[in-house]
Design an enzyme around this catalytic site. Structure first.
Site, PDB file in Angstrom:
ATOM      1  CD  GLN A 148      20.037  -3.413   6.535  1.00  0.00           C
ATOM      2  OE1 GLN A 148      19.171  -3.024   5.769  1.00  0.00           O
ATOM      3  NE2 GLN A 148      21.331  -3.185   6.319  1.00  0.00           N
ATOM      4  CB  SER A 149      14.164  -2.024   9.296  1.00  0.00           C
ATOM      5  OG  SER A 149      14.272  -3.098   8.401  1.00  0.00           O
ATOM      6  NE  ARG A 150      15.502   5.185   7.385  1.00  0.00           N
ATOM      7  CZ  ARG A 150      16.526   5.723   6.768  1.00  0.00           C
ATOM      8  NH1 ARG A 150      17.581   6.103   7.447  1.00  0.00           N
ATOM      9  NH2 ARG A 150      16.528   5.909   5.481  1.00  0.00           N
ATOM     10  CG  LEU A 151      14.480  -1.567  13.474  1.00  0.00           C
ATOM     11  CD1 LEU A 151      14.119  -3.040  13.636  1.00  0.00           C
ATOM     12  CD2 LEU A 151      13.449  -0.704  14.204  1.00  0.00           C
ATOM     13  CG  HIS A 152      19.411   3.743  12.946  1.00  0.00           C
ATOM     14  ND1 HIS A 152      19.783   3.052  11.812  1.00  0.00           N
ATOM     15  CD2 HIS A 152      18.581   4.722  12.527  1.00  0.00           C
ATOM     16  CE1 HIS A 152      19.201   3.596  10.757  1.00  0.00           C
ATOM     17  NE2 HIS A 152      18.467   4.602  11.152  1.00  0.00           N
TER      18      HIS A 152
END
Ligand SMILES: Cc1cc2nc3c(=O)[nH]c(=O)nc-3n(C[C@H](O)[C@H](O)[C@H](O)COP(=O)(O)O)c2cc1C
Length: 217
Positions: free
Chosen positions: A191-195
């Site tokens: 989520q939230s580009r916190l890959h």
């Protein structure tokens, strides 16, 4: 329930869970195999399809899908050695691969050098292909310009007649390549580009022969 909603909820679960350093296997091939087997087990479409990029003499990269047909100390696929990719990989034996398992919010990237598999390996795989595909390997002058489809169809029919009643031999211009990785990266979407991203890099100073590092997403 249809496969698509199941995969949607599985993707959401994987995004929630993420990928942790502690759960990574020491050997990137074992880690790849675990993700590959998982992708197969949940019925993703063509999990063995991978985007292969080669580089031309002018430095221009070029990408296309091929199918992973073997996994040992490298990633093996088969093609026409005189095709664009075949010529580029022979002249400039370095390649990049990406497994686009978007449906699972995952990708695996590989960078490495390229070698041809042995003639025996190519013969063995060619012999397992359906006869129509074997004839196609003779009939298609892969990557060359052609006036219209009838050229290909008549070449296929001529080849079919030529090998009537016998096994179709492997064309000398057709065979396998093996990409020998120097880097393999596992990417898990969050989520939230916190890959989560982990890169294995060949490193002889490490006990396992690979250095593992977390990368910014
Ligand atoms: C899912 C998928 C799998 C493919 N697998 C192969 C393959 O294993 N070998 C191959 O030569 N071409 C395969 N192709 C066709 C290639 O993408 C490409 O069109 C062809 O090899 C010619 O590439 P080139 O002109 O860049 O050499 C596949 C295409 C798709 C969409």
């Amino acid at each position: 329930m249809s496969a698509a909603p199941e995969l949607d909820s599985l993707r959401a679960e994987l995004q929630e869970k993420g990928l942790r350093r502690a759960e990574l296997l020491d050997d990137p091939f074992a880690q790849f195999d675990a993700w590959f087997e998982f992708a197969k087990s949940v019925n993703t479409h063509e999990p063995h399809a991978m985007v292969l990029s080669s580089v031309g003499a002018d430095g221009m990269p070029s990408s296309r899908h091929v199918l992973l047909k073997g996994l040992d100390h490298g990633f093996v696929f088969f093609t026409n050695y005189t095709s664009q990719k075949g010529r580029e990989l022979s002249d400039h034996p370095q390649a990049s691969i990406c497994f686009p398992w978007n449906i699972l919010s995952r990708q695996v990237r590989v960078v490495g050098t390229v070698e041809r598999v042995t003639e025996a390996e190519s013969d063995e795989y060619f012999s397992t292909r359906p006869r129509g595909s074997q004839i196609g390997a003779w009939a298609s002058h892969q990557s060359e310009v052609m006036a219209d489809r009838s050229v290909l169809e008549s070449r296929w029919a001529e080849t079919d007649a030529r090998f009537e009643g016998m096994d179709v031999p492997r064309p000398p211009h057709w065979g396998g390549f093996r990409v020998l990785p120097s880097e393999i990266e596992f990417w898990q979407g969050r989520q939230s580009r916190l890959h989560d991203r982990f890169r294995y890099t060949v490193d002889a100073s490490q006990p396992i022969g690979w250095r593992i590092e977390r990368l910014n997403p």
